[in-house]
Design a protein around this motif. Structure first.
Motif, PDB file in Angstrom:
ATOM      1  N   LEU A 252      -7.278  -0.298  -4.219  1.00 39.23           N
ATOM      2  CA  LEU A 252      -6.790   0.548  -3.134  1.00 39.23           C
ATOM      3  C   LEU A 252      -7.941   1.088  -2.299  1.00 39.23           C
ATOM      4  N   ARG A 253      -9.003   1.522  -2.952  1.00 41.23           N
ATOM      5  CA  ARG A 253     -10.163   2.046  -2.223  1.00 41.23           C
ATOM      6  C   ARG A 253     -10.856   0.963  -1.402  1.00 41.23           C
ATOM      7  N   ALA A 254     -10.702  -0.305  -1.819  1.00 41.76           N
ATOM      8  CA  ALA A 254     -11.339  -1.403  -1.094  1.00 41.76           C
ATOM      9  C   ALA A 254     -10.572  -1.777   0.176  1.00 41.76           C
ATOM     10  N   CYS A 255      -9.323  -1.316   0.288  1.00 41.85           N
ATOM     11  CA  CYS A 255      -8.529  -1.618   1.483  1.00 41.85           C
ATOM     12  C   CYS A 255      -9.046  -0.854   2.690  1.00 41.85           C
ATOM     13  N   ARG A 256      -8.994  -1.489   3.845  1.00 45.47           N
ATOM     14  CA  ARG A 256      -9.374  -0.786   5.075  1.00 45.47           C
ATOM     15  C   ARG A 256      -8.323   0.272   5.407  1.00 45.47           C
ATOM     16  N   PRO A 257      -8.739   1.438   5.867  1.00 49.54           N
ATOM     17  CA  PRO A 257      -7.773   2.502   6.199  1.00 49.54           C
ATOM     18  C   PRO A 257      -6.700   2.046   7.176  1.00 49.54           C
ATOM     19  N   GLU A 258      -7.083   1.231   8.170  1.00 50.67           N
ATOM     20  CA  GLU A 258      -6.098   0.787   9.153  1.00 50.67           C
ATOM     21  C   GLU A 258      -5.050  -0.131   8.515  1.00 50.67           C
ATOM     22  N   THR A 259      -5.444  -0.892   7.503  1.00 48.18           N
ATOM     23  CA  THR A 259      -4.490  -1.745   6.796  1.00 48.18           C
ATOM     24  C   THR A 259      -3.465  -0.897   6.044  1.00 48.18           C
ATOM     25  N   ILE A 260      -3.966   0.138   5.367  1.00 51.12           N
ATOM     26  CA  ILE A 260      -3.068   1.035   4.630  1.00 51.12           C
ATOM     27  C   ILE A 260      -2.095   1.715   5.593  1.00 51.12           C
ATOM     28  N   LEU A 261      -2.610   2.187   6.733  1.00 50.83           N
ATOM     29  CA  LEU A 261      -1.762   2.886   7.699  1.00 50.83           C
ATOM     30  C   LEU A 261      -0.685   1.956   8.274  1.00 50.83           C
ATOM     31  N   LYS A 262      -1.050   0.716   8.574  1.00 52.90           N
ATOM     32  CA  LYS A 262      -0.071  -0.238   9.097  1.00 52.90           C
ATOM     33  C   LYS A 262       1.027  -0.516   8.076  1.00 52.90           C
ATOM     34  N   ASP A 263       0.614  -0.691   6.811  1.00 53.32           N
ATOM     35  CA  ASP A 263       1.607  -0.977   5.773  1.00 53.32           C
ATOM     36  C   ASP A 263       2.520   0.224   5.537  1.00 53.32           C
ATOM     37  N   VAL A 264       1.954   1.419   5.563  1.00 49.81           N
ATOM     38  CA  VAL A 264       2.764   2.626   5.378  1.00 49.81           C
ATOM     39  C   VAL A 264       3.778   2.750   6.506  1.00 49.81           C
ATOM     40  N   HIS A 265       3.344   2.497   7.727  1.00 49.17           N
ATOM     41  CA  HIS A 265       4.270   2.588   8.859  1.00 49.17           C
ATOM     42  C   HIS A 265       5.371   1.540   8.741  1.00 49.17           C
ATOM     43  N   ALA A 266       4.992   0.303   8.374  1.00 46.83           N
ATOM     44  CA  ALA A 266       5.999  -0.755   8.231  1.00 46.83           C
ATOM     45  C   ALA A 266       7.021  -0.393   7.172  1.00 46.83           C
ATOM     46  N   ALA A 267       6.546   0.204   6.070  1.00 45.93           N
ATOM     47  CA  ALA A 267       7.451   0.577   4.979  1.00 45.93           C
ATOM     48  C   ALA A 267       8.399   1.690   5.411  1.00 45.93           C
ATOM     49  N   LYS A 268       7.885   2.669   6.136  1.00 43.90           N
ATOM     50  CA  LYS A 268       8.724   3.779   6.583  1.00 43.90           C
ATOM     51  C   LYS A 268       9.757   3.349   7.619  1.00 43.90           C
ATOM     52  N   ALA A 269       9.402   2.378   8.442  1.00 46.10           N
ATOM     53  CA  ALA A 269      10.280   1.974   9.546  1.00 46.10           C
ATOM     54  C   ALA A 269      11.310   0.932   9.128  1.00 46.10           C
ATOM     55  N   MET A 270      11.126   0.280   8.008  1.00 46.10           N
ATOM     56  CA  MET A 270      11.981  -0.861   7.660  1.00 46.10           C
ATOM     57  C   MET A 270      13.386  -0.420   7.244  1.00 46.10           C
ATOM     58  N   ASP A 271      14.337  -1.287   7.522  1.00 44.57           N
ATOM     59  CA  ASP A 271      15.699  -1.152   7.013  1.00 44.57           C
ATOM     60  C   ASP A 271      16.268  -2.560   6.897  1.00 44.57           C
ATOM     61  N   LEU A 272      16.219  -3.103   5.691  1.00 42.79           N
ATOM     62  CA  LEU A 272      16.660  -4.473   5.430  1.00 42.79           C
ATOM     63  C   LEU A 272      18.038  -4.506   4.781  1.00 42.79           C
ATOM     64  N   THR A 273      18.806  -3.450   4.960  1.00 41.99           N
ATOM     65  CA  THR A 273      20.130  -3.376   4.356  1.00 41.99           C
ATOM     66  C   THR A 273      21.008  -4.546   4.802  1.00 41.99           C
ATOM     67  N   GLY A 274      21.070  -4.774   6.101  1.00 44.02           N
ATOM     68  CA  GLY A 274      21.883  -5.867   6.622  1.00 44.02           C
ATOM     69  C   GLY A 274      21.432  -7.230   6.122  1.00 44.02           C
ATOM     70  N   PRO A 275      20.137  -7.579   6.307  1.00 43.07           N
ATOM     71  CA  PRO A 275      19.666  -8.872   5.812  1.00 43.07           C
ATOM     72  C   PRO A 275      19.900  -9.072   4.318  1.00 43.07           C
ATOM     73  N   ALA A 276      19.756  -8.022   3.518  1.00 45.82           N
ATOM     74  CA  ALA A 276      19.936  -8.153   2.071  1.00 45.82           C
ATOM     75  C   ALA A 276      21.381  -8.505   1.728  1.00 45.82           C
ATOM     76  N   THR A 277      22.324  -7.925   2.432  1.00 47.23           N
ATOM     77  CA  THR A 277      23.733  -8.205   2.135  1.00 47.23           C
ATOM     78  C   THR A 277      24.121  -9.634   2.483  1.00 47.23           C
ATOM     79  N   ARG A 278      23.347 -10.270   3.352  1.00 51.80           N
ATOM     80  CA  ARG A 278      23.679 -11.635   3.767  1.00 51.80           C
ATOM     81  C   ARG A 278      22.973 -12.702   2.930  1.00 51.80           C
TER      82      ARG A 278
END
Length: 233
Positions: free
Chosen positions: A108-134
């Protein structure tokens, strides 16, 4: 800093599969990687013939972001120290092996801060409820009973969304299943892949195709299982 979505990550994985010349695959993903695997399966119908989702979910619950706001006011070194302390508590079960924790935190410490921030944002914004049901592919869901990030309740919800999905829970494991209980993960994945392979072989046999491949696939799976058991012991 531009944001990236889980769906865009899924598209990148599809491009990699094309570059490697791979056909149908069994997609395995941990945490955000599991969400990306779901996105890939929904985008590439017929290409993903199985899913293994480790410590994953379709949507994170909304929480008060007071912690992030608090960290933003702290000096850089202290903010970094508290961030990693919080991450350690969130990612690992209290009984996690010290070696596993050390490896995870080092990565985790070896990850670039911008990589962590992008992944955190993607995780917070995601909603795969529809795709999962299909989805209509064999799916295995693995989660630790002590997972504080993608909790067993979120895993249960995921199982309910994906038709026919299997859910396995490891007692006393946290979010970092691959580091905390690798032998259990290996065994579950191998059994699941074996079941998909056996089903494909049965279908091929009924169609009069691929009879010569069955014994070879079974021998390969048996060999991988033996290696996994030796490492676990």
């Amino acid at each position: 800093m531009p944001h990236v979505s889980v769906e865009e990550y899924g598209g990148v994985v599809a491009d990699v599969l094309d570059a490697l010349g791979l056909g149908s695959v069994i997609a395995v993903g941990h945490s955000l990687g599991g969400a990306i695997a779901i996105a890939l399966a929904s985008q590439q119908a017929g290409r993903v013939r199985g899913l293994v989702l480790l410590a994953s979910c379709v949507k994170l619950p909304e929480v008060d972001g007071w912690g992030e706001r608090f960290l933003a006011y702290l000096p850089g070194p202290l903010r970094k120290l508290l961030f990693f302390a919080m991450a350690k508590r969130l990612l690992f079960a209290p009984s996690a092996p010290s070696g596993a924790v050390a490896v995870g935190m080092r990565e985790l410490r070896a990850c670039r801060p911008e990589t962590i921030l992008k992944d955190v944002h993607a995780a917070k914004a995601m909603d795969l409820t529809g795709p999962a049901t299909r989805l209509d592919v064999p799916t295995l869901i693995l989660v630790g009973s002590q997972d504080r990030l993608t909790t067993p309740a979120l895993a249960q919800h995921l199982r309910e969304l994906i038709r026919g999905a299997l859910l396995r829970i490891h007692e006393d494991a946290g979010h970092m299943l691959l580091l905390e209980v690798p032998a259990w993960v290996n065994g579950e994945v191998l059994d699941f892949v074996g079941s998909i392979t056996a089903l494909a072989e049965a279908r091929s046999a009924r169609a009069g195709e691929g009879q010569h491949r069955g014994p070879l696939v079974r021998r390969l799976l048996d060999w991988v299982r033996r290696i996994a058991r030796r490492r676990a012991s």
